[in-house]
Design a protein around this motif. Sequence first.
Motif, PDB file in Angstrom:
ATOM      1  N   LYS A 206     -75.640  15.085  35.033  1.00 41.12           N
ATOM      2  CA  LYS A 206     -74.570  15.568  35.915  1.00 41.12           C
ATOM      3  C   LYS A 206     -73.282  14.770  35.684  1.00 41.12           C
ATOM      4  O   LYS A 206     -72.196  15.338  35.663  1.00 41.12           O
ATOM      5  N   ASP A 207     -73.418  13.457  35.503  1.00 43.00           N
ATOM      6  CA  ASP A 207     -72.240  12.628  35.201  1.00 43.00           C
ATOM      7  C   ASP A 207     -71.612  13.065  33.878  1.00 43.00           C
ATOM      8  O   ASP A 207     -70.396  13.096  33.745  1.00 43.00           O
ATOM      9  N   GLY A 208     -72.462  13.383  32.904  1.00 41.41           N
ATOM     10  CA  GLY A 208     -71.974  13.841  31.611  1.00 41.41           C
ATOM     11  C   GLY A 208     -71.241  15.161  31.715  1.00 41.41           C
ATOM     12  O   GLY A 208     -70.246  15.394  31.021  1.00 41.41           O
ATOM     13  N   GLU A 209     -71.720  16.041  32.592  1.00 41.39           N
ATOM     14  CA  GLU A 209     -71.042  17.329  32.815  1.00 41.39           C
ATOM     15  C   GLU A 209     -69.645  17.098  33.370  1.00 41.39           C
ATOM     16  O   GLU A 209     -68.671  17.711  32.915  1.00 41.39           O
ATOM     17  N   LEU A 210     -69.542  16.206  34.331  1.00 39.42           N
ATOM     18  CA  LEU A 210     -68.238  15.872  34.906  1.00 39.42           C
ATOM     19  C   LEU A 210     -67.314  15.273  33.848  1.00 39.42           C
ATOM     20  O   LEU A 210     -66.146  15.673  33.717  1.00 39.42           O
ATOM     21  N   MET A 211     -67.835  14.352  33.061  1.00 40.31           N
ATOM     22  CA  MET A 211     -67.038  13.713  32.021  1.00 40.31           C
ATOM     23  C   MET A 211     -66.608  14.724  30.958  1.00 40.31           C
ATOM     24  O   MET A 211     -65.458  14.711  30.512  1.00 40.31           O
ATOM     25  N   ALA A 212     -67.506  15.613  30.567  1.00 41.33           N
ATOM     26  CA  ALA A 212     -67.169  16.634  29.571  1.00 41.33           C
ATOM     27  C   ALA A 212     -66.053  17.544  30.081  1.00 41.33           C
ATOM     28  O   ALA A 212     -65.142  17.902  29.335  1.00 41.33           O
ATOM     29  N   THR A 213     -66.103  17.893  31.362  1.00 40.51           N
ATOM     30  CA  THR A 213     -65.061  18.735  31.950  1.00 40.51           C
ATOM     31  C   THR A 213     -63.718  18.028  31.940  1.00 40.51           C
ATOM     32  O   THR A 213     -62.703  18.603  31.531  1.00 40.51           O
ATOM     33  N   VAL A 214     -63.700  16.769  32.356  1.00 43.67           N
ATOM     34  CA  VAL A 214     -62.450  15.991  32.363  1.00 43.67           C
ATOM     35  C   VAL A 214     -61.906  15.856  30.942  1.00 43.67           C
ATOM     36  O   VAL A 214     -60.713  16.046  30.699  1.00 43.67           O
ATOM     37  N   LEU A 215     -62.777  15.536  30.003  1.00 36.89           N
ATOM     38  CA  LEU A 215     -62.346  15.376  28.612  1.00 36.89           C
ATOM     39  C   LEU A 215     -61.747  16.662  28.055  1.00 36.89           C
ATOM     40  O   LEU A 215     -60.718  16.638  27.387  1.00 36.89           O
ATOM     41  N   LYS A 216     -62.396  17.799  28.333  1.00 35.84           N
ATOM     42  CA  LYS A 216     -61.863  19.076  27.862  1.00 35.84           C
ATOM     43  C   LYS A 216     -60.492  19.348  28.469  1.00 35.84           C
ATOM     44  O   LYS A 216     -59.587  19.808  27.786  1.00 35.84           O
ATOM     45  N   LEU A 217     -60.344  19.085  29.754  1.00 38.58           N
ATOM     46  CA  LEU A 217     -59.053  19.293  30.416  1.00 38.58           C
ATOM     47  C   LEU A 217     -57.958  18.423  29.812  1.00 38.58           C
ATOM     48  O   LEU A 217     -56.789  18.818  29.773  1.00 38.58           O
ATOM     49  N   MET A 218     -58.342  17.251  29.321  1.00 40.65           N
ATOM     50  CA  MET A 218     -57.375  16.321  28.730  1.00 40.65           C
ATOM     51  C   MET A 218     -57.134  16.602  27.242  1.00 40.65           C
ATOM     52  O   MET A 218     -56.294  15.968  26.632  1.00 40.65           O
ATOM     53  N   GLY A 219     -57.895  17.523  26.663  1.00 40.41           N
ATOM     54  CA  GLY A 219     -57.654  17.903  25.277  1.00 40.41           C
ATOM     55  C   GLY A 219     -58.690  17.451  24.271  1.00 40.41           C
ATOM     56  O   GLY A 219     -58.516  17.641  23.072  1.00 40.41           O
ATOM     57  N   ALA A 220     -59.773  16.866  24.737  1.00 45.07           N
ATOM     58  CA  ALA A 220     -60.822  16.405  23.821  1.00 45.07           C
ATOM     59  C   ALA A 220     -61.807  17.529  23.520  1.00 45.07           C
ATOM     60  O   ALA A 220     -61.889  18.516  24.239  1.00 45.07           O
ATOM     61  N   LYS A 221     -62.553  17.327  22.453  1.00 46.05           N
ATOM     62  CA  LYS A 221     -63.659  18.212  22.106  1.00 46.05           C
ATOM     63  C   LYS A 221     -64.933  17.427  22.390  1.00 46.05           C
ATOM     64  O   LYS A 221     -65.000  16.234  22.102  1.00 46.05           O
ATOM     65  N   THR A 222     -65.936  18.100  22.961  1.00 48.61           N
ATOM     66  CA  THR A 222     -67.173  17.386  23.286  1.00 48.61           C
ATOM     67  C   THR A 222     -68.391  18.123  22.761  1.00 48.61           C
ATOM     68  O   THR A 222     -68.417  19.342  22.665  1.00 48.61           O
ATOM     69  N   SER A 223     -69.389  17.329  22.441  1.00 48.52           N
ATOM     70  CA  SER A 223     -70.713  17.808  22.096  1.00 48.52           C
ATOM     71  C   SER A 223     -71.652  17.176  23.111  1.00 48.52           C
ATOM     72  O   SER A 223     -71.489  16.011  23.463  1.00 48.52           O
ATOM     73  N   ARG A 224     -72.624  17.939  23.599  1.00 51.39           N
ATOM     74  CA  ARG A 224     -73.467  17.444  24.682  1.00 51.39           C
ATOM     75  C   ARG A 224     -74.801  16.915  24.176  1.00 51.39           C
ATOM     76  O   ARG A 224     -75.446  17.520  23.346  1.00 51.39           O
ATOM     77  N   GLY A 225     -75.194  15.741  24.712  1.00 50.52           N
ATOM     78  CA  GLY A 225     -76.478  15.140  24.403  1.00 50.52           C
ATOM     79  C   GLY A 225     -76.381  13.632  24.397  1.00 50.52           C
ATOM     80  O   GLY A 225     -75.310  13.067  24.600  1.00 50.52           O
ATOM     81  N   SER A 226     -77.497  12.970  24.206  1.00 50.82           N
ATOM     82  CA  SER A 226     -77.538  11.506  24.117  1.00 50.82           C
ATOM     83  C   SER A 226     -78.733  11.130  23.269  1.00 50.82           C
ATOM     84  O   SER A 226     -79.526  11.980  22.880  1.00 50.82           O
TER      85      SER A 226
END
Length: 186
Positions: free
Chosen positions: A40-60
């Motif tokens: 859930k924390d990763g989902e929040l971080m991915a959303t913020v990053l996308k809004l700021m212009g980053a590209k994300t891939s999900r996983g760990s």
Amino acid sequence: MKQSLKDKKPVVLAHWHGDELALVSIVKRYSIATIASQSKDGELMATVLKLMGAKTSRGSSTRGGVQALKGLLRLLKDGGNCSFAVDGPKGPLHKVKPGVFELSRMIHGPIYAVGVYCNSALYFPKSWNKTFLPKPFARVIIYWVGPMEEIKKDVDPRNPDLALELETLLHHARAQALNFIADNKG
């Protein structure tokens, strides 16, 4: 680092877990792609990053790691750089894991250690990674050290000497960021 960016050679920006929120401001400027966990924390971080212009891939490394790495490599093929928390996903805090060296080898990119210091922040002491959120109008200093040259195919990414070298660079970068704030008070 300026020369690598000018040459459009991909770089890996290595940082400690907990510094992510302070680094969000640079994602668009440096064309950052990164991995966000499937939590859930990763989902929040991915959303913020996308809004700021980053590209994300999900996983760990503990869940969906292979797919996340493949996704990150696809994102980097389109150009850009990678930001990578090197001591996770669950610690121990400030101990470099070999994933950053594998990534360097795969993209043929140097590694730069990123040190962060913020003079005014909200701290989350119960989080394992000691995350902080810069307060409005805080001075955030981001200091780069390096590079560590790209990791060649004949080098074992699990070599403890590599981890120790990067840990030393990361601690030095953070100390330099702190010194910058201390030297420029006023």
